[in-house]
Every structure is written in structure tokens, then in C-alpha cells.
Write an enzyme that holds these catalytic residues in place. Structure first.
Site, PDB file in Angstrom:
ATOM      1  N   ASP A  83     -31.195  68.394 -15.008  1.00  0.00           N
ATOM      2  CA  ASP A  83     -31.303  67.366 -14.075  1.00  0.00           C
ATOM      3  C   ASP A  83     -31.622  67.425 -12.910  1.00  0.00           C
ATOM      4  O   ASP A  83     -30.871  68.246 -12.057  1.00  0.00           O
ATOM      5  CB  ASP A  83     -30.032  66.229 -14.367  1.00  0.00           C
ATOM      6  CG  ASP A  83     -30.310  64.887 -14.034  1.00  0.00           C
ATOM      7  OD1 ASP A  83     -31.339  64.614 -13.868  1.00  0.00           O
ATOM      8  OD2 ASP A  83     -29.281  64.164 -13.734  1.00  0.00           O
ATOM      9  N   GLU A 142     -41.389  64.516 -11.038  1.00  0.00           N
ATOM     10  CA  GLU A 142     -41.046  63.130 -10.436  1.00  0.00           C
ATOM     11  C   GLU A 142     -42.058  62.847  -9.622  1.00  0.00           C
ATOM     12  O   GLU A 142     -42.217  63.875  -8.669  1.00  0.00           O
ATOM     13  CB  GLU A 142     -39.609  62.841  -9.974  1.00  0.00           C
ATOM     14  CG  GLU A 142     -39.348  61.853  -9.174  1.00  0.00           C
ATOM     15  CD  GLU A 142     -37.754  61.502  -8.806  1.00  0.00           C
ATOM     16  OE1 GLU A 142     -36.958  61.768  -9.648  1.00  0.00           O
ATOM     17  OE2 GLU A 142     -37.710  60.741  -7.931  1.00  0.00           O
ATOM     18  N   GLY A 199     -26.093  56.117  -9.185  1.00  0.00           N
ATOM     19  CA  GLY A 199     -24.672  55.626  -8.951  1.00  0.00           C
ATOM     20  C   GLY A 199     -24.621  54.149  -9.120  1.00  0.00           C
ATOM     21  O   GLY A 199     -25.418  53.610  -9.951  1.00  0.00           O
ATOM     22  N   HIS A 232     -34.861  57.320 -14.407  1.00  0.00           N
ATOM     23  CA  HIS A 232     -33.843  57.505 -13.561  1.00  0.00           C
ATOM     24  C   HIS A 232     -33.060  56.508 -13.361  1.00  0.00           C
ATOM     25  O   HIS A 232     -33.294  55.453 -13.230  1.00  0.00           O
ATOM     26  CB  HIS A 232     -34.093  58.531 -12.554  1.00  0.00           C
ATOM     27  CG  HIS A 232     -34.453  59.809 -12.747  1.00  0.00           C
ATOM     28  ND1 HIS A 232     -33.464  61.090 -12.919  1.00  0.00           N
ATOM     29  CD2 HIS A 232     -35.566  60.454 -13.651  1.00  0.00           C
ATOM     30  CE1 HIS A 232     -34.247  62.203 -13.340  1.00  0.00           C
ATOM     31  NE2 HIS A 232     -35.288  61.734 -13.810  1.00  0.00           N
ATOM     32  N   GLY A 233     -31.885  56.792 -12.851  1.00  0.00           N
ATOM     33  CA  GLY A 233     -30.588  55.731 -12.239  1.00  0.00           C
ATOM     34  C   GLY A 233     -30.740  54.468 -13.370  1.00  0.00           C
ATOM     35  O   GLY A 233     -30.612  53.123 -12.776  1.00  0.00           O
ATOM     36  N   SER A 234     -30.560  54.662 -14.352  1.00  0.00           N
ATOM     37  CA  SER A 234     -30.726  53.607 -15.658  1.00  0.00           C
ATOM     38  C   SER A 234     -29.487  53.138 -16.051  1.00  0.00           C
ATOM     39  O   SER A 234     -29.402  52.613 -17.144  1.00  0.00           O
ATOM     40  CB  SER A 234     -31.953  53.918 -16.480  1.00  0.00           C
ATOM     41  OG  SER A 234     -32.953  53.948 -15.699  1.00  0.00           O
ATOM     42  N   ASN A 275     -32.048  57.861 -18.233  1.00  0.00           N
ATOM     43  CA  ASN A 275     -30.942  58.730 -17.564  1.00  0.00           C
ATOM     44  C   ASN A 275     -30.018  57.990 -17.397  1.00  0.00           C
ATOM     45  O   ASN A 275     -29.809  56.980 -16.535  1.00  0.00           O
ATOM     46  CB  ASN A 275     -31.267  59.606 -16.127  1.00  0.00           C
ATOM     47  CG  ASN A 275     -32.364  60.611 -16.637  1.00  0.00           C
ATOM     48  OD1 ASN A 275     -32.974  60.871 -17.553  1.00  0.00           O
ATOM     49  ND2 ASN A 275     -32.652  61.246 -15.586  1.00  0.00           N
ATOM     50  N   ILE A 276     -28.447  58.364 -18.128  1.00  0.00           N
ATOM     51  CA  ILE A 276     -27.409  57.442 -17.669  1.00  0.00           C
ATOM     52  C   ILE A 276     -26.122  58.571 -17.495  1.00  0.00           C
ATOM     53  O   ILE A 276     -25.894  59.502 -18.187  1.00  0.00           O
ATOM     54  CB  ILE A 276     -27.139  56.804 -19.044  1.00  0.00           C
ATOM     55  CG1 ILE A 276     -28.073  55.732 -19.359  1.00  0.00           C
ATOM     56  CG2 ILE A 276     -25.730  56.070 -18.944  1.00  0.00           C
ATOM     57  CD1 ILE A 276     -28.317  55.031 -20.753  1.00  0.00           C
TER      58      ILE A 276
END
Ligand code: G3H
Ligand code: 13P
Ligand code: ZN
Length: 363
Positions: A83, A142, A199, A232-234, A275-276
Site C-alpha cells: 500500500d 495514483e 482515516g 482509497h480512503g473508502s 481500500n479499507i
């Protein structure tokens, strides 16, 4: 043994209209929770380790843990992914330790803080793609910097991410540039910046299209229908997990994550990897807080780590069901990386562009 490359797994997901959650791992409990969930619903799964996780757990420990999980669940295809790799070396050492996929996050410079130029991003991602594809390993790139469209803030967290205010242009992936980026780098999957951040504190209200720009996903997919997209950030930061933490002495201010129905909408537009990490962190923390509050005399870690694992297993299972991953494990026969390397060398896996992207290139 069913260790699988990201590319093979996401190609299967695209063919069958589902997506695969990528759960972060730092320790044995998280690894067991992820694989128990995958086993319960016969789902393939992506396990990913951040640079922080690799430092925390030690590369050798992580590698042996993944070996153990793959041996315990030989019927579950497991993709082991780096990651947010920040350099060629981070990606290379991940591969050395058995990772079948790496993210080269060239949206930020090697300090994982400073937004990088487009040229820097293309060049470093291309170098990692060359190295990884020679040996059949997949690469995620990305484009655009993760951060909040509400505040314009980057998302510095745990030493990762930009600290300060970014322009909307930096916070949103440019769909035309995405076509160019995929053409130049030949990445297997592309992470999109569209208002999500890492976060728990993603949004101060339930997000709408102004602050969670799902339209960017739709436009990138229209131009790149054959490219696997990554969110991401999901984490969804469920209310019940916030409530448990706060009920047992936590002090998390009210917050909102990415609603599952928005992710499901993304899956219809080419999102294949989600992504979790935060949801699982919160699930574990809630149970640890509960047990230690209800039983202040307790000092055996197993007494709180077991319920913590169970809570994480539930979150993982729920996401595997919600993203349509459940049931697909038996359909997949993992190819060895040597076979993937041959497929890359033959050109069979080079990016394929839709009519819109071809038109853009001609202009
Ligand atoms: O990239 C974000 C993940 O949540 C990993 O976080 O760097 O604190 O391990 P971390
Ligand atoms: P969350 O913090 O939303 O779980 O995102 C994790 C992530 O994107 C890891 O790369
Ligand atoms: Zn991320």
C-alpha cells in the site's frame, strides 16, 4: 497455494462485475480476521501492508504470516499488495518478501508528503512497472492527491499525505491526464483522487457529489473503460462503530465516511479495488474498549483480542458481500507470477483503450 497477482484478480472481477476490498494488515489478528471472513463467503481477497505496517510488524514476520494464511486457506486466492509505496526500493523489497502487487504512489514525492509533478509521477511509476512486470507482479499507480474537497486540506495522517491546503485541481484526478498516464506507465490499476481521504475524519456531513466527486470516477471510466480503478480512503466509518467507541470511553467527534451505496455505484463504473483500514481499526478498538471497561480486572490479551478479531471479521465479511466479491473464489485458478510475466512480455496485458481515449490521443 493460492497467492494471486492483483492484475489476474481484478481482470476476473471486471469480467464478472464485482470489486475486491483491500484490507490493511499489521498483525496476526487482522490476518486471521480477513481470511476467516473470506473463507466464510468463498471470496478472493486483497491484503495490503503500508510502509508503517512493514516497519511495525517486520518484513520477515509479515511474509511468514502471509505464507501461513495462504497455507491455512489454500482455496482462497490472496493478493498481497504494498500500500502506498513511495519509491522503487519500497516496491522492490516488498516483491522480495513475496508481495504479488505493489502500489507506486508517485502522486507524492519520496517523502510521502510533497505533491509531485506529473512528470515525476509518470517516470517513477513507469520504472516500477518495468521492474514488476518482468517478474509478473502487478502495479497500481495514483493520479491526483488524496484530500478533502470540503476543507481543501491534504490528509496528513501517521506521517503520510500532504499537510496543508491543495487546489481543487490537485485534489481531483484529471480524466484526460488519466488516459495519458495509463498510456505512458501501463499500470494495472489506477487510484483516483475524488475527495476521499484516509482515516476516520473524511466528511463533516453525509457526503454529496460536491464533496465526494463520484462523477470523476464515471468520467475516467468513460475514457478508460478497460482500466481497473481504485478507491482509497473508502472506509464507511459506520455510526455503530463510532457509538461503541464513544460508549466505552472513546472521544471520537461525529464524522462521516464513504457510504457503501456510493462505492457500489463506483463498481458499476470500473472501480475494482476498494481500500479499507479505518473501519477495521474502529471495529477492533470498540471491542477492546468494551471488554476493558466491562472487565477492568482483565489482563489476558486473548480476552479482548478475540472479540476484536470477531468484530473485524464481521466488517470484512459485510464488505465482501456488499462489493459482490463473495462466491467468486472457486472460479479462480491463480496463475504463478512466471506465467503473468510471460503474458506481460507478449503484450497481451498492455492497456487497451476505448474509442474516446483513441480520439483524445489523435487530437
Ligand atoms: O494508507 C493508509 C492506511 O490506512 C495505512 O495506514 O500508514 O497508518 O499503516 P498506516
Ligand atoms: P481508510 O482510512 O478509509 O480505511 O482508507 C485506507 C486506505 O486507503 C489505505 O490505502
Ligand atoms: Zn490509501
Amino acid at each position: 497455494m493460492a497467492r494471486i497477482s492483483l492484475r489476474q484478480l481484478l481482470d476476473h472481477a471486471a469480467e464478472h462485475d464485482y470489486a475486491v476490498p483491500a484490507f490493511n494488515i499489521n498483525n496476526m489478528e487482522q490476518g486471521l480476521a480477513i481470511l476467516e471472513a473470506a473463507d466464510q463467503v468463498s471470496a478472493p481477497v486483497i491484503i495490503q501492508a503500508s510502509r508503517g505496517a512493514r516497519q511495525y510488524a517486520n518484513d520477515i514476520m509479515l511474509a511468514k504470516m502471509i505464507d501461513a494464511l495462504v497455507e491455512m486457506y489454500p482455496h482462497i486466492p490472496v493478493c498481497m499488495h504494498q500500500d502506498h509505496g513511495n519509491s522503487e526500493a519500497t516496491c522492490a523489497t516488498a516483491i522480495q518478501h513475496g508481495f504479488t502487487s505493489v502500489m507506486m504512489d508517485g502522486s507524492l514525492e519520496a517523502d510521502a508528503k510533497t505533491p509531485a509533478s506529473y512528470d515525476y509521477n509518470v517516470a517513477i511509476t513507469r520504472r516500477v512497472v518495468d521492474m514488476a512486470h518482468w517478474i509478473g507482479v502487478s502495479v497500481e499507480g495514483e493520479l491526483g492527491v488524496l484530500g478533502s474537497l470540503e476543507s481543501g486540506q491534504g490528509e496528513k495522517e501517521d506521517g503520510h499525505g500532504f499537510e496543508g491546503v491543495l487546489s481543487h485541481d490537485q485534489l481531483l484526478t484529471d480524466p484526460a491526464q488519466a488516459v495519458d498516464f495509463v498510456r505512458l506507465t501501463e499500470v494495472d490499476a489506477l487510484a483516483i483522487a475524488m475527495g476521499t481521504s484516509h482515516g476516520a475524519y473524511k466528511f463533516t456531513r453525509k457526503p454529496d457529489g460536491d464533496i465526494l466527486a463520484m462523477g470523476v470516477i464515471e468520467e475516467v471510466h468513460r475514457r478508460l473503460p478497460n482500466t481497473h480503478l481504485v478507491m482509497h480512503g473508502s472506509s464507511s466509518v459506520p455510526q455503530d462503530l463510532q457509538d461503541i467507541i464513544n460508549q466505552y470511553g472513546g472521544e471520537m467527534p461525529q464524522t462521516w465516511g464513504v457510504p457503501v451505496e456510493e462505492i457500489q455505484r463506483g463498481i458499476k463504473f470500473g472501480v475494482r479495488k476498494i481500500n479499507i483500514d479505518t473501519d477495521n481499526r474502529m471495529a477492533m478498538t470498540g471491542q477492546i474498549r468494551r471488554i476493558l471497561t466491562e472487565h477492568p480486572d482483565e489482563f489476558d490479551p486473548r480476552k479482548y483480542l478475540k472479540p476484536a478479531m470477531e468484530a473485524m471479521r464481521k466488517v470484512c465479511r459485510q464488505r465482501l458481500e456488499e462489493f459482490g466479491t463473495a462466491g467468486h473464489a472457486p472460479q479462480i485458478k491463480a496463475l504463478p507470477l512466471s506465467a503473468m510475466a510471460k503474458r506481460y512480455a507478449s503484450g497481451e496485458l498492455s492497456p487497451k483503450f476505448g474509442a474516446h481515449a483513441k480520439q483524445q490521443a489523435a487530437e
